[in-house]
Design an enzyme around this catalytic site. Sequence first.
Site, short mmCIF file in Angstrom:
data_model
loop_
_atom_site.label_atom_id
_atom_site.label_comp_id
_atom_site.label_asym_id
_atom_site.label_seq_id
_atom_site.Cartn_x
_atom_site.Cartn_y
_atom_site.Cartn_z
N GLU A 176 -0.04 9.87 5.56
CA GLU A 176 -0.68 10.14 6.85
C GLU A 176 0.29 10.99 7.67
O GLU A 176 1.50 10.75 7.65
CB GLU A 176 -1.00 8.81 7.55
CG GLU A 176 -1.99 7.98 6.74
CD GLU A 176 -1.98 6.50 7.11
OE1 GLU A 176 -1.40 6.15 8.16
OE2 GLU A 176 -2.55 5.71 6.34
N SER A 234 1.86 -3.65 2.78
CA SER A 234 2.09 -5.09 2.92
C SER A 234 1.41 -5.83 1.78
O SER A 234 0.35 -5.42 1.29
CB SER A 234 1.51 -5.62 4.24
OG SER A 234 2.06 -4.98 5.36
N TYR A 236 -10.45 2.71 5.79
CA TYR A 236 -9.33 2.41 4.89
C TYR A 236 -9.78 1.38 3.85
O TYR A 236 -10.38 0.36 4.19
CB TYR A 236 -8.16 1.86 5.70
CG TYR A 236 -6.89 1.70 4.92
CD1 TYR A 236 -6.14 2.82 4.53
CD2 TYR A 236 -6.40 0.45 4.59
CE1 TYR A 236 -4.97 2.68 3.83
CE2 TYR A 236 -5.23 0.29 3.88
CZ TYR A 236 -4.50 1.40 3.51
OH TYR A 236 -3.34 1.26 2.80
N LYS A 286 3.76 6.07 5.62
CA LYS A 286 2.81 5.11 5.04
C LYS A 286 3.40 3.72 5.18
O LYS A 286 4.59 3.50 4.93
CB LYS A 286 2.57 5.41 3.55
CG LYS A 286 1.48 4.53 2.92
CD LYS A 286 0.11 4.91 3.42
CE LYS A 286 -0.98 3.97 2.90
NZ LYS A 286 -0.99 2.68 3.65
N ASN A 293 -8.97 -0.38 -0.22
CA ASN A 293 -8.33 -0.53 -1.53
C ASN A 293 -9.27 -0.14 -2.67
O ASN A 293 -8.84 0.53 -3.62
CB ASN A 293 -7.83 -1.96 -1.71
CG ASN A 293 -6.55 -2.21 -0.94
OD1 ASN A 293 -5.78 -1.31 -0.66
ND2 ASN A 293 -6.32 -3.46 -0.57
N GLN A 349 -11.41 -4.47 1.15
CA GLN A 349 -11.12 -5.24 -0.06
C GLN A 349 -12.40 -5.43 -0.88
O GLN A 349 -13.51 -5.33 -0.35
CB GLN A 349 -10.56 -6.63 0.29
CG GLN A 349 -9.36 -6.64 1.21
CD GLN A 349 -8.07 -6.20 0.54
OE1 GLN A 349 -8.07 -5.76 -0.61
NE2 GLN A 349 -6.96 -6.33 1.24
N SER A 382 0.79 -1.23 0.00
CA SER A 382 0.00 0.00 0.00
C SER A 382 0.82 1.28 0.00
O SER A 382 0.26 2.37 -0.13
CB SER A 382 -0.96 0.00 1.19
OG SER A 382 -2.03 -0.88 0.95
N LYS A 425 0.05 3.47 -2.82
CA LYS A 425 -0.99 4.50 -2.80
C LYS A 425 -0.40 5.91 -2.82
O LYS A 425 -1.05 6.85 -3.28
CB LYS A 425 -1.89 4.30 -1.57
CG LYS A 425 -2.73 3.03 -1.60
CD LYS A 425 -3.52 2.85 -0.30
CE LYS A 425 -4.54 1.74 -0.40
NZ LYS A 425 -3.94 0.39 -0.49
#
Length: 405
Positions: free
Chosen positions: A313, A359, A191, A356, A193, A161, A105, A108
Amino acid sequence: MAARPHHRHEPRRKRALSARRKLTLVALVLSGLSSGPPPAAAEASSAQIAEAVERAYRPLLKEYDVPGLAVAVTRDGQSAVFTFGLADREVQRPVTRDTLFEIGSVSKTFTATLAAYARALGRLSLEDAPGRFLPSLRGSALDRVSLLELGTYTAGGLPLQFPDGVAEEAAMIAWFRDWQPSAPPGTQRRYSNPSLGLFGAAAAAALGGNFTDLMETRLFPKLGFRNTFIRIPEAEMDRYAWGYGKGDRPIRVNPGVLDAEAYGVKSSAADMIRFVEANLDPGRLDPPLRQAVEGTHVGYFRVGAMVQGLGWEQYPYPVSLERLQAGHAPAMTLEAQPAARLDPPQVPSGPTLFNKTGSTNGFGAYVAFVPDKRIGLVMLANRAVPIPARIAAAHAVLEVLAEAP
């Protein structure tokens, strides 16, 4: 799990440099000198940083059975890459500064940069609905959500997801069209995806291209990358590490809808520290890209102790280890959290840490930097090291980076 191709075994490499010799070389890199002995103070400071990296990261290999790690640090415009262990246990291939890891991630942050780049070029507004660029979503509940809300996980309840049955584009579009919010847009962060993936897809459509092509032929070259891909060319596959998951089996990421946008980047420590340095000093980039990178540093929602921007973040710096770990607790990933929109959006007015995690099933990554201190760190591993351990190691090294003379 990706099928493992046959590899010919490589010849045994020469014995590794001694720890003392490695520290001396790192001191030279961090001191910025290409020849001649470094000043004593600079060499001592660089050795202190190298020792901090060794002390923080070496134990992770044993404690979590991590095959290999690459850690890169930067301070005052000088960087160094430290490598530990193996990229591939079967052929005993060591990790190098150019080993390719799945960054999960952390991808992102690149998606956010591409969207901010499209905004800098006048191709989109963050207040646009995704249906402006993706006609198949017009008239759906998502057409009442802004790109900003997609890019900050505040669309109103998009899940972490996609459901298991959503494995190709037509099913994805149907699922997005059927989705209904569980909360008003802009009131909670969940949060997701799918949320960030759709944000990236809309940005690519605004730029008139394919997301992967735009990243690999436009954004990555502009950032000066040499070893960063979404689709790894066959000629580069020998540098692609194997991840290790349950049962210690070698594994690589499986394809999925909007995977490139949400978690699909593979990169090296050498390239990732270039990305950190671009964020520390955007002024050296061309004007649209500089504006894009600076745009990802703006905060839009306060979520507990954390401020959510596009990709990154944020925390006021210095930040305690406990506060930083709390911001990455499972509840922050798995549960909806109240979000307060910052009006106007927040441009950091004091020292701020941007970070950030990322994984995949076989890899773990963490990136953190503090522009006011001109320091930053990247960790890439071919096992998903627990996030609290990643953050604790990084926090310890960042403190040394900030305080070393």
